[in-house]
Design a protein around this motif. Structure first.
Motif, PDB file in Angstrom:
ATOM      1  N   LYS A  46     -24.371  17.166  -2.418  1.00 16.23           N
ATOM      2  CA  LYS A  46     -25.173  18.161  -1.684  1.00 16.23           C
ATOM      3  C   LYS A  46     -24.772  18.276  -0.224  1.00 16.23           C
ATOM      4  N   SER A  47     -23.808  17.498   0.204  1.00 18.89           N
ATOM      5  CA  SER A  47     -23.364  17.576   1.594  1.00 18.89           C
ATOM      6  C   SER A  47     -22.378  18.728   1.749  1.00 18.89           C
ATOM      7  N   SER A  48     -22.152  19.075   2.999  1.00 20.95           N
ATOM      8  CA  SER A  48     -21.162  20.099   3.320  1.00 20.95           C
ATOM      9  C   SER A  48     -20.561  19.748   4.670  1.00 20.95           C
ATOM     10  N   GLU A  49     -19.519  20.461   5.039  1.00 20.50           N
ATOM     11  CA  GLU A  49     -18.904  20.209   6.342  1.00 20.50           C
ATOM     12  C   GLU A  49     -19.904  20.474   7.466  1.00 20.50           C
ATOM     13  N   LYS A  50     -20.730  21.484   7.300  1.00 20.14           N
ATOM     14  CA  LYS A  50     -21.735  21.824   8.310  1.00 20.14           C
ATOM     15  C   LYS A  50     -22.747  20.687   8.475  1.00 20.14           C
ATOM     16  N   ILE A  51     -23.198  20.107   7.376  1.00 18.91           N
ATOM     17  CA  ILE A  51     -24.151  19.002   7.428  1.00 18.91           C
ATOM     18  C   ILE A  51     -23.507  17.770   8.065  1.00 18.91           C
ATOM     19  N   LEU A  52     -22.287  17.459   7.659  1.00 20.30           N
ATOM     20  CA  LEU A  52     -21.600  16.300   8.227  1.00 20.30           C
ATOM     21  C   LEU A  52     -21.364  16.480   9.722  1.00 20.30           C
ATOM     22  N   GLU A  53     -21.052  17.691  10.132  1.00 19.79           N
ATOM     23  CA  GLU A  53     -20.865  17.955  11.559  1.00 19.79           C
ATOM     24  C   GLU A  53     -22.177  17.767  12.321  1.00 19.79           C
ATOM     25  N   ALA A  54     -23.272  18.215  11.753  1.00 20.41           N
ATOM     26  CA  ALA A  54     -24.583  18.050  12.391  1.00 20.41           C
ATOM     27  C   ALA A  54     -24.932  16.564  12.530  1.00 20.41           C
ATOM     28  N   ILE A  55     -24.639  15.786  11.497  1.00 14.08           N
ATOM     29  CA  ILE A  55     -24.879  14.346  11.547  1.00 14.08           C
ATOM     30  C   ILE A  55     -24.010  13.708  12.623  1.00 14.08           C
ATOM     31  N   GLN A  56     -22.750  14.088  12.662  1.00 11.09           N
ATOM     32  CA  GLN A  56     -21.830  13.535  13.647  1.00 11.09           C
ATOM     33  C   GLN A  56     -22.294  13.864  15.072  1.00 11.09           C
ATOM     34  N   LEU A  57     -22.717  15.086  15.307  1.00 10.26           N
ATOM     35  CA  LEU A  57     -23.190  15.475  16.634  1.00 10.26           C
ATOM     36  C   LEU A  57     -24.463  14.718  17.019  1.00 10.26           C
ATOM     37  N   ALA A  58     -25.363  14.548  16.077  1.00 16.00           N
ATOM     38  CA  ALA A  58     -26.588  13.788  16.350  1.00 16.00           C
ATOM     39  C   ALA A  58     -26.245  12.333  16.654  1.00 16.00           C
ATOM     40  N   TRP A  59     -25.294  11.779  15.931  1.00 19.14           N
ATOM     41  CA  TRP A  59     -24.855  10.401  16.167  1.00 19.14           C
ATOM     42  C   TRP A  59     -24.249  10.272  17.565  1.00 19.14           C
ATOM     43  N   MET A  60     -23.445  11.246  17.960  1.00 16.20           N
ATOM     44  CA  MET A  60     -22.859  11.230  19.297  1.00 16.20           C
ATOM     45  C   MET A  60     -23.945  11.292  20.361  1.00 16.20           C
ATOM     46  N   ASP A  61     -24.951  12.122  20.162  1.00 19.25           N
ATOM     47  CA  ASP A  61     -26.058  12.210  21.116  1.00 19.25           C
ATOM     48  C   ASP A  61     -26.811  10.886  21.227  1.00 19.25           C
ATOM     49  N   GLU A  62     -27.065  10.257  20.080  1.00 20.00           N
ATOM     50  CA  GLU A  62     -27.780   8.984  20.077  1.00 20.00           C
ATOM     51  C   GLU A  62     -26.962   7.865  20.715  1.00 20.00           C
TER      52      GLU A  62
END
Length: 64
Positions: A46-62
């Motif tokens: 159920k993942s997609s490149e868009k979802i993985l990018e959102a997770i990566q950006l949130a991780w970078m922010d944290e």
């Protein structure tokens, strides 16, 4: 956790991989790490490149 829980996933990734710079994580590794998180109970496909990018950006922010 589901794929849409990007902030919760990012926090868990930060705790599980504190020495990793999320900016340089490949999506294949990110996908695997998310699916291996305790409490993650969504379908891996159920993942997609868009979802993985959102997770990566949130991780970078944290990580800041």
């Amino acid at each position: 956790m589901k794929w849409t829980d990007t902030l919760d996933i990012a926090i868990e990734l930060l705790e599980n991989h504190p020495d990793v710079d999320p900016q340089y994580v490949r999506f294949t590794d990110l996908h695997r790490w998310v699916t291996e998180l305790p409490g993650f109970d969504d379908a891996p496909d159920k993942s997609s490149e868009k979802i993985l990018e959102a997770i990566q950006l949130a991780w970078m922010d944290e990580a800041e």
